[in-house]
Design a protein around this motif. Structure first.
Motif, PDB file in Angstrom:
ATOM      1  N   GLU A  96      -5.395  10.326   1.039  1.00  0.00           N
ATOM      2  CA  GLU A  96      -5.258  11.116   2.267  1.00  0.00           C
ATOM      3  C   GLU A  96      -5.017  10.214   3.484  1.00  0.00           C
ATOM      4  OE1 GLU A  96      -7.314  15.166   3.960  1.00  0.00           O
ATOM      5  OE2 GLU A  96      -8.169  14.167   2.217  1.00  0.00           O
ATOM      6  N   LYS A  97      -5.769   9.121   3.601  1.00  0.00           N
ATOM      7  CA  LYS A  97      -5.590   8.186   4.722  1.00  0.00           C
ATOM      8  C   LYS A  97      -4.214   7.546   4.695  1.00  0.00           C
ATOM      9  CE  LYS A  97     -10.300   6.763   5.731  1.00  0.00           C
ATOM     10  NZ  LYS A  97     -11.261   5.659   5.744  1.00  0.00           N
ATOM     11  N   LEU A  98      -3.782   7.112   3.502  1.00  0.00           N
ATOM     12  CA  LEU A  98      -2.457   6.491   3.396  1.00  0.00           C
ATOM     13  C   LEU A  98      -1.352   7.485   3.743  1.00  0.00           C
ATOM     14  CD1 LEU A  98      -2.954   4.324   0.184  1.00  0.00           C
ATOM     15  CD2 LEU A  98      -2.634   3.488   2.525  1.00  0.00           C
ATOM     16  N   LEU A  99      -1.484   8.717   3.268  1.00  0.00           N
ATOM     17  CA  LEU A  99      -0.479   9.735   3.602  1.00  0.00           C
ATOM     18  C   LEU A  99      -0.406   9.952   5.112  1.00  0.00           C
ATOM     19  CD1 LEU A  99      -1.154  12.360   0.800  1.00  0.00           C
ATOM     20  CD2 LEU A  99       0.923  10.980   1.078  1.00  0.00           C
ATOM     21  N   GLU A 100      -1.561  10.072   5.754  1.00  0.00           N
ATOM     22  CA  GLU A 100      -1.583  10.267   7.205  1.00  0.00           C
ATOM     23  C   GLU A 100      -0.927   9.097   7.925  1.00  0.00           C
ATOM     24  OE1 GLU A 100      -5.514  11.197   8.663  1.00  0.00           O
ATOM     25  OE2 GLU A 100      -5.744  12.802   7.181  1.00  0.00           O
ATOM     26  N   SER A 101      -1.207   7.883   7.477  1.00  0.00           N
ATOM     27  CA  SER A 101      -0.619   6.713   8.136  1.00  0.00           C
ATOM     28  C   SER A 101       0.896   6.660   7.963  1.00  0.00           C
ATOM     29  CB  SER A 101      -1.258   5.420   7.631  1.00  0.00           C
ATOM     30  OG  SER A 101      -0.838   5.120   6.320  1.00  0.00           O
ATOM     31  N   ALA A 102       1.411   7.343   6.943  1.00  0.00           N
ATOM     32  CA  ALA A 102       2.853   7.378   6.694  1.00  0.00           C
ATOM     33  C   ALA A 102       3.512   8.633   7.264  1.00  0.00           C
ATOM     34  CB  ALA A 102       3.123   7.289   5.193  1.00  0.00           C
ATOM     35  N   GLY A 103       2.736   9.448   7.977  1.00  0.00           N
ATOM     36  CA  GLY A 103       3.306  10.647   8.595  1.00  0.00           C
ATOM     37  C   GLY A 103       3.368  11.842   7.671  1.00  0.00           C
ATOM     38  N   SER A 104       2.429  11.938   6.743  1.00  0.00           N
ATOM     39  CA  SER A 104       2.410  13.047   5.795  1.00  0.00           C
ATOM     40  C   SER A 104       0.971  13.531   5.625  1.00  0.00           C
ATOM     41  CB  SER A 104       2.998  12.596   4.447  1.00  0.00           C
ATOM     42  OG  SER A 104       3.151  13.689   3.571  1.00  0.00           O
ATOM     43  N   ASP A 105       0.764  14.409   4.667  1.00  0.00           N
ATOM     44  CA  ASP A 105      -0.587  14.869   4.335  1.00  0.00           C
ATOM     45  C   ASP A 105      -0.581  15.431   2.919  1.00  0.00           C
ATOM     46  OD1 ASP A 105      -0.178  17.833   4.340  1.00  0.00           O
ATOM     47  OD2 ASP A 105       0.244  17.488   6.461  1.00  0.00           O
ATOM     48  N   LYS A 106      -1.766  15.817   2.436  1.00  0.00           N
ATOM     49  CA  LYS A 106      -1.895  16.229   1.041  1.00  0.00           C
ATOM     50  C   LYS A 106      -1.202  17.552   0.717  1.00  0.00           C
ATOM     51  CE  LYS A 106      -6.557  18.043   1.749  1.00  0.00           C
ATOM     52  NZ  LYS A 106      -7.966  17.871   1.355  1.00  0.00           N
ATOM     53  N   THR A 107      -0.733  18.291   1.700  1.00  0.00           N
ATOM     54  CA  THR A 107       0.037  19.508   1.423  1.00  0.00           C
ATOM     55  C   THR A 107       1.486  19.184   1.083  1.00  0.00           C
ATOM     56  OG1 THR A 107       0.759  19.914   3.707  1.00  0.00           O
ATOM     57  CG2 THR A 107      -1.392  20.828   3.042  1.00  0.00           C
ATOM     58  N   ARG A 108       1.877  17.906   1.206  1.00  0.00           N
ATOM     59  CA  ARG A 108       3.269  17.505   0.998  1.00  0.00           C
ATOM     60  C   ARG A 108       3.448  16.667  -0.266  1.00  0.00           C
ATOM     61  NH1 ARG A 108       6.744  19.196   4.333  1.00  0.00           N
ATOM     62  NH2 ARG A 108       8.012  17.317   4.377  1.00  0.00           N
ATOM     63  N   LEU A 109       2.451  16.706  -1.153  1.00  0.00           N
ATOM     64  CA  LEU A 109       2.539  15.982  -2.423  1.00  0.00           C
ATOM     65  C   LEU A 109       3.655  16.568  -3.278  1.00  0.00           C
ATOM     66  CD1 LEU A 109      -1.257  15.884  -3.327  1.00  0.00           C
ATOM     67  CD2 LEU A 109       0.110  14.015  -2.371  1.00  0.00           C
ATOM     68  N   LEU A 110       4.433  15.694  -3.900  1.00  0.00           N
ATOM     69  CA  LEU A 110       5.507  16.131  -4.789  1.00  0.00           C
ATOM     70  C   LEU A 110       5.147  15.894  -6.257  1.00  0.00           C
ATOM     71  CD1 LEU A 110       8.502  14.601  -2.801  1.00  0.00           C
ATOM     72  CD2 LEU A 110       7.781  17.005  -2.842  1.00  0.00           C
ATOM     73  N   MET A 111       4.639  14.682  -6.542  1.00  0.00           N
ATOM     74  CA  MET A 111       4.320  14.289  -7.917  1.00  0.00           C
ATOM     75  C   MET A 111       3.097  13.383  -7.889  1.00  0.00           C
ATOM     76  SD  MET A 111       5.140  14.360 -11.103  1.00  0.00           S
ATOM     77  CE  MET A 111       4.574  13.486 -12.535  1.00  0.00           C
ATOM     78  N   ASP A 152       0.833  -1.202   0.000  1.00  0.00           N
ATOM     79  CA  ASP A 152       0.000   0.000   0.000  1.00  0.00           C
ATOM     80  C   ASP A 152       0.870   1.255   0.000  1.00  0.00           C
ATOM     81  OD1 ASP A 152      -2.416  -1.419   0.036  1.00  0.00           O
ATOM     82  OD2 ASP A 152      -2.462  -1.452   2.231  1.00  0.00           O
ATOM     83  N   ILE A 153       1.951   1.204   0.763  1.00  0.00           N
ATOM     84  CA  ILE A 153       2.873   2.337   0.885  1.00  0.00           C
ATOM     85  C   ILE A 153       4.292   1.805   0.893  1.00  0.00           C
ATOM     86  CG2 ILE A 153       3.670   4.245   2.348  1.00  0.00           C
ATOM     87  CD1 ILE A 153       0.913   4.118   3.734  1.00  0.00           C
ATOM     88  N   CYS A 154       5.181   2.484   0.176  1.00  0.00           N
ATOM     89  CA  CYS A 154       6.618   2.269   0.302  1.00  0.00           C
ATOM     90  C   CYS A 154       7.223   3.625   0.650  1.00  0.00           C
ATOM     91  CB  CYS A 154       7.233   1.756  -0.990  1.00  0.00           C
ATOM     92  SG  CYS A 154       6.782   0.066  -1.376  1.00  0.00           S
ATOM     93  N   ALA A 155       8.201   3.608   1.531  1.00  0.00           N
ATOM     94  CA  ALA A 155       8.865   4.851   1.906  1.00  0.00           C
ATOM     95  C   ALA A 155      10.365   4.603   1.966  1.00  0.00           C
ATOM     96  CB  ALA A 155       8.362   5.352   3.253  1.00  0.00           C
ATOM     97  N   TYR A 156      11.100   5.601   1.549  1.00  0.00           N
ATOM     98  CA  TYR A 156      12.554   5.561   1.640  1.00  0.00           C
ATOM     99  C   TYR A 156      12.977   6.929   2.145  1.00  0.00           C
ATOM    100  CZ  TYR A 156      17.413   4.746   0.477  1.00  0.00           C
ATOM    101  OH  TYR A 156      18.775   4.569   0.549  1.00  0.00           O
ATOM    102  N   GLY A 157      13.504   6.945   3.345  1.00  0.00           N
ATOM    103  CA  GLY A 157      13.840   8.228   3.961  1.00  0.00           C
ATOM    104  C   GLY A 157      12.574   9.034   4.163  1.00  0.00           C
ATOM    105  N   ASN A 158      12.581  10.238   3.665  1.00  0.00           N
ATOM    106  CA  ASN A 158      11.427  11.125   3.822  1.00  0.00           C
ATOM    107  C   ASN A 158      10.553  11.183   2.580  1.00  0.00           C
ATOM    108  OD1 ASN A 158      11.846  11.901   6.501  1.00  0.00           O
ATOM    109  ND2 ASN A 158      13.447  13.329   5.870  1.00  0.00           N
TER     110      ASN A 158
END
Length: 114
Positions: free
Chosen positions: A47-62, A14-20
């Protein structure tokens, strides 16, 4: 630095993260809905997935938006424009694609910062 994976199955996470940096893809749940409803569902899931990963929709890059029919872009943009906070729009592309489920009208891939 370790790669984090959440909601991992044999085929995908559902989510992959590397660093930030966070990577995720979201698909609609209501397969008989119109594209506006599917877009609302997908963005709520993002939005839910971003929150669970410690982010939010204001931090979208691409963001890559895949549409079964590019003519749906007007309806998708109407939902998108209300969802993205003013001044935080990411780099974005919208393409027509043959989607993996014939009932999907939209899929969204996201790269975001924590």
């Amino acid at each position: 630095m370790a790669i984090e994976r959440h909601g991992t199955t044999q085929r995908y996470s559902d989510i992959c993260a590397y660093g930030n940096t966070i990577y995720l893809v979201e698909t609609p749940q209501t397969l008989d809905a119109n594209v506006a409803t599917q877009t609302l569902e997908v963005l709520a899931g993002v939005e839910k997935l971003l929150e669970s990963a410690g982010s939010d929709k204001t931090r979208l890059l691409m963001v890559t938006i895949y549409l079964r029919d590019i003519d749906d872009m007007i309806a998708v943009n109407a939902v998108w424009d209300r969802w993205v906070p003013r001044g935080t729009a990411p780099a974005r592309v919208c393409v027509e694609a043959k989607l993996s489920n014939c009932d999907f009208l939209i899929e969204i891939a996201v790269v975001a910062a924590r």
